[in-house]
Every structure is written in C-alpha cells, then in structure tokens.
Design an enzyme around this catalytic site. Structure first.
Site, PDB file in Angstrom:
ATOM      1  N   ASN A  23       3.948  -8.205   0.245  1.00 49.24           N
ATOM      2  CA  ASN A  23       3.681  -6.675   0.540  1.00 49.24           C
ATOM      3  C   ASN A  23       4.294  -6.239   1.979  1.00 49.24           C
ATOM      4  OD1 ASN A  23       2.602  -6.494  -1.787  1.00 49.24           O
ATOM      5  ND2 ASN A  23       0.578  -6.291  -1.142  1.00 49.24           N
ATOM      6  N   ARG A  91       6.354  -0.892  -9.175  1.00 51.01           N
ATOM      7  CA  ARG A  91       6.035   0.422  -8.727  1.00 51.01           C
ATOM      8  C   ARG A  91       6.592   0.738  -7.120  1.00 51.01           C
ATOM      9  NH1 ARG A  91       2.748   3.599  -9.356  1.00 51.01           N
ATOM     10  NH2 ARG A  91       2.080   3.732  -7.186  1.00 51.01           N
ATOM     11  N   CYS A 115      -0.139   1.933 -13.506  1.00 49.34           N
ATOM     12  CA  CYS A 115      -0.334   0.507 -13.902  1.00 49.34           C
ATOM     13  C   CYS A 115      -1.661  -0.075 -14.336  1.00 49.34           C
ATOM     14  CB  CYS A 115       0.150  -0.232 -12.912  1.00 49.34           C
ATOM     15  SG  CYS A 115      -1.077  -0.537 -11.212  1.00 49.34           S
ATOM     16  N   PRO A 121      -0.791   7.688  -8.159  1.00 47.51           N
ATOM     17  CA  PRO A 121      -0.015   8.610  -7.930  1.00 47.51           C
ATOM     18  C   PRO A 121       0.943   8.588  -6.464  1.00 47.51           C
ATOM     19  CG  PRO A 121      -2.111   9.411  -7.422  1.00 47.51           C
ATOM     20  CD  PRO A 121      -2.219   7.954  -7.944  1.00 47.51           C
ATOM     21  N   VAL A 122       2.165   9.412  -6.312  1.00 45.57           N
ATOM     22  CA  VAL A 122       2.813   9.406  -5.143  1.00 45.57           C
ATOM     23  C   VAL A 122       2.701  10.761  -4.431  1.00 45.57           C
ATOM     24  CG1 VAL A 122       4.111   7.390  -5.704  1.00 45.57           C
ATOM     25  CG2 VAL A 122       4.838   9.613  -6.445  1.00 45.57           C
ATOM     26  N   ASP A 123       1.666  11.506  -4.801  1.00 43.40           N
ATOM     27  CA  ASP A 123       1.457  12.929  -4.063  1.00 43.40           C
ATOM     28  C   ASP A 123       1.670  12.866  -2.675  1.00 43.40           C
ATOM     29  OD1 ASP A 123      -1.209  11.616  -4.851  1.00 43.40           O
ATOM     30  OD2 ASP A 123      -1.643  13.360  -3.591  1.00 43.40           O
ATOM     31  N   ASP A 305      -6.827  -6.104  -2.492  1.00 45.74           N
ATOM     32  CA  ASP A 305      -6.179  -7.188  -3.241  1.00 45.74           C
ATOM     33  C   ASP A 305      -6.943  -8.584  -3.257  1.00 45.74           C
ATOM     34  OD1 ASP A 305      -3.063  -6.249  -2.340  1.00 45.74           O
ATOM     35  OD2 ASP A 305      -4.387  -5.295  -3.673  1.00 45.74           O
ATOM     36  N   ILE A 327     -10.972   1.336  -3.656  1.00 48.43           N
ATOM     37  CA  ILE A 327      -9.522   1.709  -3.486  1.00 48.43           C
ATOM     38  C   ILE A 327      -9.040   2.180  -5.062  1.00 48.43           C
ATOM     39  CG2 ILE A 327      -7.267   1.087  -2.845  1.00 48.43           C
ATOM     40  CD1 ILE A 327      -9.445   1.241  -0.535  1.00 48.43           C
ATOM     41  N   ARG A 397       4.667 -12.500 -10.018  1.00 47.83           N
ATOM     42  CA  ARG A 397       5.006 -11.337  -9.029  1.00 47.83           C
ATOM     43  C   ARG A 397       4.666 -11.526  -7.490  1.00 47.83           C
ATOM     44  NH1 ARG A 397       4.120  -5.747 -11.615  1.00 47.83           N
ATOM     45  NH2 ARG A 397       5.216  -5.250  -9.690  1.00 47.83           N
TER      46      ARG A 397
HETATM   47  C1  EPZ Z   1      -0.339  -1.266  -1.997  1.00 48.08           C
HETATM   48  O1  EPZ Z   1      -0.059  -0.292  -2.673  1.00 48.08           O
HETATM   49  C2  EPZ Z   1      -0.056  -2.753  -2.216  1.00 48.08           C
HETATM   50  N1  EPZ Z   1       1.263  -2.765  -2.599  1.00 48.08           N
HETATM   51  C3  EPZ Z   1      -1.013  -3.144  -3.093  1.00 48.08           C
HETATM   52  O2  EPZ Z   1      -1.068  -4.459  -3.457  1.00 48.08           O
HETATM   53  C4  EPZ Z   1      -2.505  -2.647  -2.546  1.00 48.08           C
HETATM   54  O3  EPZ Z   1      -3.620  -3.154  -3.430  1.00 48.08           O
HETATM   55  C5  EPZ Z   1      -2.672  -1.270  -1.982  1.00 48.08           C
HETATM   56  O4  EPZ Z   1      -1.535  -1.012  -0.931  1.00 48.08           O
HETATM   57  C6  EPZ Z   1      -3.904  -1.010  -1.391  1.00 48.08           C
HETATM   58  O5  EPZ Z   1      -3.853  -1.921  -0.047  1.00 48.08           O
HETATM   59  C7  EPZ Z   1       2.298  -3.093  -2.005  1.00 48.08           C
HETATM   60  O6  EPZ Z   1       2.210  -2.846  -0.652  1.00 48.08           O
HETATM   61  C8  EPZ Z   1       3.654  -3.465  -2.673  1.00 48.08           C
HETATM   62  P1  EPZ Z   1      -1.861   2.977  -1.501  1.00 48.08           P
HETATM   63  P2  EPZ Z   1       0.234   1.142  -2.685  1.00 48.08           P
HETATM   64  O7  EPZ Z   1      -0.913   4.121  -1.465  1.00 48.08           O
HETATM   65  O8  EPZ Z   1       0.773   1.507  -1.312  1.00 48.08           O
HETATM   66  C9  EPZ Z   1      -4.317   6.552  -3.709  1.00 48.08           C
HETATM   67  C10 EPZ Z   1      -0.961  -6.276  -5.093  1.00 48.08           C
HETATM   68  O9  EPZ Z   1      -1.715  -6.782  -5.657  1.00 48.08           O
HETATM   69  N2  EPZ Z   1      -2.798   7.139  -3.424  1.00 48.08           N
HETATM   70  O10 EPZ Z   1      -2.583   2.389  -0.327  1.00 48.08           O
HETATM   71  O11 EPZ Z   1       0.470   1.785  -4.058  1.00 48.08           O
HETATM   72  C11 EPZ Z   1      -4.035   5.342  -4.792  1.00 48.08           C
HETATM   73  O12 EPZ Z   1      -4.398   5.865  -6.230  1.00 48.08           O
HETATM   74  C12 EPZ Z   1      -0.720  -4.758  -4.712  1.00 48.08           C
HETATM   75  O13 EPZ Z   1      -0.207  -7.060  -3.876  1.00 48.08           O
HETATM   76  C13 EPZ Z   1      -2.992   8.773  -3.888  1.00 48.08           C
HETATM   77  O14 EPZ Z   1      -3.832   9.072  -4.310  1.00 48.08           O
HETATM   78  O15 EPZ Z   1      -1.358   1.659  -2.406  1.00 48.08           O
HETATM   79  C14 EPZ Z   1      -4.909   4.539  -4.417  1.00 48.08           C
HETATM   80  O16 EPZ Z   1      -6.305   4.872  -5.007  1.00 48.08           O
HETATM   81  C15 EPZ Z   1      -1.814  -4.038  -5.812  1.00 48.08           C
HETATM   82  N3  EPZ Z   1      -1.992   9.362  -3.686  1.00 48.08           N
HETATM   83  C16 EPZ Z   1      -5.152   4.466  -2.971  1.00 48.08           C
HETATM   84  O17 EPZ Z   1      -4.485   5.981  -2.527  1.00 48.08           O
HETATM   85  C17 EPZ Z   1      -0.754   8.763  -3.007  1.00 48.08           C
HETATM   86  O18 EPZ Z   1       0.323   9.529  -2.839  1.00 48.08           O
HETATM   87  C18 EPZ Z   1      -4.472   3.453  -2.203  1.00 48.08           C
HETATM   88  O19 EPZ Z   1      -3.167   3.346  -2.504  1.00 48.08           O
HETATM   89  C19 EPZ Z   1      -0.587   7.406  -2.727  1.00 48.08           C
HETATM   90  C20 EPZ Z   1      -1.804   6.541  -2.817  1.00 48.08           C
END
Ligand code: EPZ
Length: 420
Positions: A23, A91, A115, A121-123, A305, A327, A397
């Site tokens: 990560n 993703r 997933c 989402p990526v909003d 994680d 989360i 992965r």
């Molecule tokens: C990163 O994912 C990690 N992946 C994930 O690890 C990890 O679980 C996650 O951060 C939380 O720590 C990588 O670094 C490649 P987030 P990411 O954006 O960036 C919401 C693993 O097992 N959200 O911090 O996708 C989202 O739905 C993986 O190694 C929005 O609503 O996580 C979630 O509920 C799995 N809108 C929360 O925020 C957005 O635009 C945290 O997501 C972005 C996120």
C-alpha cells in the site's frame, strides 16, 4: 485457480523477513507518472498488484520493469487512458488520475468497480480535484477529466480521511500552481512514504502524517532512487501467526513504530512482543490468549486491514472479543468461513462478537478478498486437521511468497492447482 492446503497445529518458530509495503508501493509507483524523468524503486514486493501497476505504467507510456525487488521506470511520452480491463482487476489504478491530470491536463480512467468489502466510491477524489480546476465527465464507465489551464492550488477538506483520496490529491498538488492545503487527510504511514518520495523528487510538502498537509506546487519533479517502507499489515499478520500457533517468530524489517494500535491490542490479548536488535520477537505469554475488543479506525487507530486477522486471534483466545468494523460496510466475509471451521462468531450490524475457547477444526473454505484470505490461512495454521483455502489469488495480491515464508518457520502449507 490455486488453493492452499494447510495441516494445522504446528507452532511456528523462526525468522521471517518483512517485504516492502504493497500500500506504499502502489501510490509511489503511480507517482512516477508525475515525474518527468527516470525513477528507480527498491524493496518493491513481488505481488500481483505490483505487476498490474507495472502493466498500467507501460500502457501509459512509462517503460517499467521489476527485477529482484527493484522497479525501474523510464521516461517516455505519456498516454492518458487507464483501460477498464486493467482497472477492474485493481481499484488502486484510480491513483493515476491525479498525476495524469497534473502532467497532461487530461485523464481517462475507468471507474473502479466496487469490491467484496464495499462500494468504495471515489467521490472525494473527484470533488477535491474539481476544487483544483479539473472538470469531470462520467461516460460509459469512464471518468474523463480535463484541466486545460492546468491544476491550481486549493483549500480542500475531505469528508472523511480517505487514503486513496489523500494520495491522488497529494500527487496532483505537487505540480499545481500555488499552494494547496489539505485538511482531514489520511495519516497512514504509506501517505508519509509517498510524501517522502515526492519530496525526494523535488516536491514541497509539509505536514504529512498529521491531519493537515500543505503543498507548494513546483514546475517539474525530477527523478530519484527510493526504497519503499516495510509492510506493517504483512508484519501484523505474522505477529498473529505466532500468537494463534503458540510459536515464536522473529520478524526482521518490522515497522513496529507504525503498528502501535495493533501491538497494544496483541499485548492486551496476552501476546509478548519485544523489540530486539535482531528484530521484533513475538509469542503468546504463558497465561495464553484472552479476548479483547477492537474498533477499526483511520490511522493511528486500529487498521481495518488487520480486522479479519485479529478475529482469528480472538477465536483462539479464552473469553470473548467484540470486533467493530467502522471503515468498510461489508468486511465480515471471512466470518461465515471461520464459522465453518468451528468458530463462534455472531454479527450484528458492523460488530462481530467472537467467543473463543473452542479449537478450530480444518475445513474447505474460500477467500473472498485479500485480508479475509489471510485470516483463513491463519485459521488453517491454528486449526486441528486439514484446511483447504480456495481462491488464494486474493492472497497473492498482498503477501509476497507467503507459503515459502510460512514453510520456512515450520508450517505445513502447500499450493495446489484446483481443477478448473
Ligand atoms: C486504502 O484503500 C487501502 N488500499 C486499503 O487496503 C485500506 O483498507 C484502506 O485504504 C483503508 O485504510 C491501498 O492503499 C491500495 P479509503 P482506499 O479511500 O484508499 C470511503 C488492503 O487490504 N470513501 O481510505 O480505497 C470508502 O468507501 C486494502 O490492502 C468514500 O466514501 O480506502 C471507505 O469507507 C483493502 N469516498 C473509507 O472512505 C471516497 O472518495 C476509507 O476508504 C473515498 C473513500
């Protein structure tokens, strides 16, 4: 597809070398898109997601290759499109959006699907980049972003501390005109590692690891050599492997400074975790394991994680532990598989009550996502009898040479091909 066959009940003893962090490596490799020069990376783990990222960099015109843990990325004419076929497998591909907009003023990235663990989402990524001058159209599953006048610094406050959102915007802001202030940002160590890489390339960033990051945009980022930080989630997984098998493991390159929330809970559960000059030594104390509660939070809280893996430790403990997942909305896919192995776990909403004390028994189980798969491997190591963990491509992965590392400390684990 491959499976692991595990004969459980063997206390693991020996030394395990922790690999580079998946990560941290993913965003740091993506950041090469923002660098107008050659870059070389050391300590990059040999993982499926890394190979996918290297494939994406090659599609985008950066000649990238991995050899003996070193990734070299040559300079080249950048393309602007990250295709669906590739993004659907990882993703984190969406992390090319920010650097592409910063370098080219345009980017076409397939919307990452959801997933197993949630909608994801990526909003937040898009709304932050819009504040910096980007305009997005969502058409036929693709995010099409443009900023013909380039990106400008902005004051951005995220609705929640998103790791990927912080990383995307940090890379974009490094090349934006003027100052960008980011508030309510993610504080994960991997964000700090990314910021340190960008700074090595000439970016002007401060505050990484705190809730506010300030970035002064620069004209250009130059190349450098950089070593990726060790993987704190792989390390935490192996600490729990020592705990659930009743063995003793010495972890080399274990980033224990970044693991306080996990180490505190493992110690509270009865594990003995010591820092020694050779590395971090982990074993279960003579009073055995006791149930403790955890609640997943953004860093520096208990990492989501590590939730699935910790649940397995609770299955092997006396008493009970309440596991709260704050989360992701669907990150208990491992529960039903553990119940098939004899675990006593009851889920109510975003909490799971784990009652330990009953030995786990081997069974055929199926990995649904990366950390659920890792948890099932841990359960197989602890269980009496044979466990077959199917769909271990999920595990591949995020865990480099997992069966080799585990076999080297006494685990009876082998990879077999499933009749497709
Ligand atoms: C990163 O994912 C990690 N992946 C994930 O690890 C990890 O679980 C996650 O951060 C939380 O720590 C990588 O670094 C490649 P987030 P990411 O954006 O960036 C919401 C693993 O097992 N959200 O911090 O996708 C989202 O739905 C993986 O190694 C929005 O609503 O996580 C979630 O509920 C799995 N809108 C929360 O925020 C957005 O635009 C945290 O997501 C972005 C996120």
């Amino acid at each position: 597809m491959d499976s692991f066959i595990i004969e459980g009940g063997v206390p693991l003893r020996g030394v395990i070398e922790i690999s580079g962090s998946k990560n941290a490596a993913l965003p740091i490799l993506m950041a090469s898109i923002a660098v107008d020069d050659e870059v070389s990376y050391a300590n990059v783990p040999d993982l499926r997601d890394i190979h996918t990222t290297i494939k994406l960099l090659n599609i985008l015109g950066r000649e990238a290759s991995l050899e003996n843990g070193v990734v070299r990325v040559k300079n080249g004419t950048l393309g602007k499109e990250a295709p669906y076929d590739l993004v659907k497998t990882m993703r984190a591909s969406v992390l090319c959006l920010g650097p592409l907009l910063a370098r080219l003023g345009e980017a076409k990235v397939s919307l990452p699907g959801g997933c197993a663990i949630g909608a994801r989402p990526v909003d937040q990524h898009l709304s932050a980049l819009e504040k910096m001058g980007a305009v997005f159209d969502l058409e036929s599953g693709y995010i099409h972003g443009r900023c013909p006048d380039g990106l400008r610094g902005a004051h951005i406050r995220f609705d929640m501390p998103t790791v990927g959102g912080t990383e995307n915007v940090l890379m974009a802001a490094s090349l934006a005109r003027g100052e960008t202030v980011l508030e309510n940002v993610a504080r994960e160590p991997e964000i700090v590692d990314l910021a340190n890489f960008l700074i090595r390339c000439g970016a002007r960033i401060e505050g990484q690891g705190t809730t506010m990051i300030r970035v002064q945009g620069v004209e250009r980022l130059h190349g450098c050599s950089y070593a990726v930080m060790p993987d704190r989630i792989e390390a935490g997984t192996f600490l729990i492997a020592a705990g659930v098998t009743g063995g003793e493991l010495l972890l080399k390159n274990c980033p224990i400074r970044d693991m306080s929330a996990v180490v505190d809970k493992l110690r509270a559960a009865g594990m003995i975790i010591e820092e020694t000059p050779e590395g971090v030594l982990a074993r279960t104390g003579e009073n055995g394991l006791t149930g403790v509660d955890i609640s997943t939070r953004p860093h520096p809280g208990f990492p989501t994680d590590m939730q699935a893996q910790f649940m397995v430790l609770m299955c092997c403990a006396r008493g009970s532990g309440l596991v709260e997942e704050n989360i992701f909305e669907n990150r208990f896919m491992h529960v039903q598989e553990l119940v098939r192995m004899g675990a006593d776990i009851h889920v109510t909403g975003s909490s799971a009550m784990v009652r330990g004390g009953r030995p786990l028994t081997g069974a055929p189980v199926m990995a649904s996502d990366l950390r659920a798969g890792a948890a099932l491997v841990l359960a197989g190591l602890a269980a009496e009898g044979e466990t077959r963990v199917q769909r271990i491509y999920h595990v591949d992965r995020g865990y480099e040479h997992l069966e080799a590392k585990l076999s080297a400390v006494g685990a009876r684990i082998r990879r077999v091909k499933d009749a497709d």
